[in-house]
Design a protein around this motif. Structure first.
Motif, PDB file in Angstrom:
ATOM      1  N   LEU A 133     -36.419  62.084 -51.754  1.00  0.00           N
ATOM      2  CA  LEU A 133     -37.621  62.062 -50.937  1.00  0.00           C
ATOM      3  C   LEU A 133     -37.517  61.138 -49.736  1.00  0.00           C
ATOM      4  CD1 LEU A 133     -40.286  61.979 -53.783  1.00  0.00           C
ATOM      5  CD2 LEU A 133     -39.414  63.956 -52.523  1.00  0.00           C
ATOM      6  N   GLY A 134     -36.508  60.307 -49.726  1.00  0.00           N
ATOM      7  CA  GLY A 134     -36.416  59.328 -48.653  1.00  0.00           C
ATOM      8  C   GLY A 134     -37.264  58.124 -48.996  1.00  0.00           C
ATOM      9  N   SER A 135     -37.179  57.106 -48.194  1.00  0.00           N
ATOM     10  CA  SER A 135     -37.924  55.883 -48.411  1.00  0.00           C
ATOM     11  C   SER A 135     -38.103  55.222 -47.060  1.00  0.00           C
ATOM     12  CB  SER A 135     -37.147  54.961 -49.349  1.00  0.00           C
ATOM     13  OG  SER A 135     -35.927  54.591 -48.734  1.00  0.00           O
ATOM     14  N   VAL A 136     -38.921  54.198 -47.023  1.00  0.00           N
ATOM     15  CA  VAL A 136     -39.125  53.502 -45.751  1.00  0.00           C
ATOM     16  C   VAL A 136     -37.800  52.990 -45.181  1.00  0.00           C
ATOM     17  CG1 VAL A 136     -40.209  51.497 -44.643  1.00  0.00           C
ATOM     18  CG2 VAL A 136     -41.548  52.978 -46.167  1.00  0.00           C
ATOM     19  N   PRO A 137     -36.981  52.239 -45.958  1.00  0.00           N
ATOM     20  CA  PRO A 137     -35.737  51.755 -45.353  1.00  0.00           C
ATOM     21  C   PRO A 137     -34.786  52.883 -44.954  1.00  0.00           C
ATOM     22  CG  PRO A 137     -35.907  51.039 -47.644  1.00  0.00           C
ATOM     23  CD  PRO A 137     -37.199  51.686 -47.295  1.00  0.00           C
ATOM     24  N   ALA A 138     -34.669  53.919 -45.791  1.00  0.00           N
ATOM     25  CA  ALA A 138     -33.750  55.017 -45.468  1.00  0.00           C
ATOM     26  C   ALA A 138     -34.223  55.769 -44.233  1.00  0.00           C
ATOM     27  CB  ALA A 138     -33.632  55.968 -46.656  1.00  0.00           C
ATOM     28  N   ASP A 139     -35.504  56.052 -44.176  1.00  0.00           N
ATOM     29  CA  ASP A 139     -36.072  56.781 -43.043  1.00  0.00           C
ATOM     30  C   ASP A 139     -35.959  55.970 -41.756  1.00  0.00           C
ATOM     31  OD1 ASP A 139     -37.045  59.316 -42.716  1.00  0.00           O
ATOM     32  OD2 ASP A 139     -39.158  58.696 -42.736  1.00  0.00           O
TER      33      ASP A 139
END
Length: 156
Positions: free
Chosen positions: A134-140
């Protein structure tokens, strides 16, 4: 960076007030202090909700992102606390901003507005299959950033 120096001039870090995000703030403060850079601490927030039922619905919709700050006053308190932590870690020039919106959009907007050359994020949300799917804040933020990103190991 436009100049030939290797030091950062403006560092942006996001916080939601959690201990994990404050560890990223401390690291960003140390980096900014060592580079004599300006540190901009940002907190994204959702508009205040009027009643508990609406807040519960917002938390259900956010799921694991329920740590997002709701309301501008809590966001202002959050960045004030973070500024103290950053100063203790070595940052000498600190500005704080509270931005309405989702964490990634808010961080990237602050990076653009401040003409920052480093974005600091914690690694919370990067681990596990859900984060990968789903992704995450740091990854995005890392994927979409136009500037260097420092991912700080802030979780267990």
């Amino acid at each position: 960076m436009s100049d030939t120096s290797s030091a950062y001039r403006t560092v942006v870090v996001g916080t939601d007030g959690s201990e994990s995000s404050l560890r990223a703030v401390a690291r960003a403060g140390a980096v900014a202090g060592a580079s004599d850079a300006t540190l901009v601490i940002a907190c994204a927030y959702l508009p205040s909700v009027d009643d508990d039922r609406e807040f519960a619905r917002a938390q259900d919709a956010l799921g694991e992102d329920a740590y997002q700050v709701v309301g501008s006053h809590p966001a202002e308190d959050t960045v004030r606390t973070a500024a103290e932590r950053a100063g203790a870690a070595g940052a000498r020039k600190v500005r704080t901003v509270a931005v309405e919106g989702s964490p990634v959009e808010a961080l990237l907007d602050v990076v653009r507005r401040e003409d920052a050359d480093l974005l600091v994020v914690g690694n919370r949300g990067l681990a596990g299959i859900k984060g990968r799917l789903l992704g995450s804040v740091p990854a995005d933020a890392t994927r979409r950033s136009q500037v260097d990103v420092l991912v700080v190991h802030t979780t267990g």
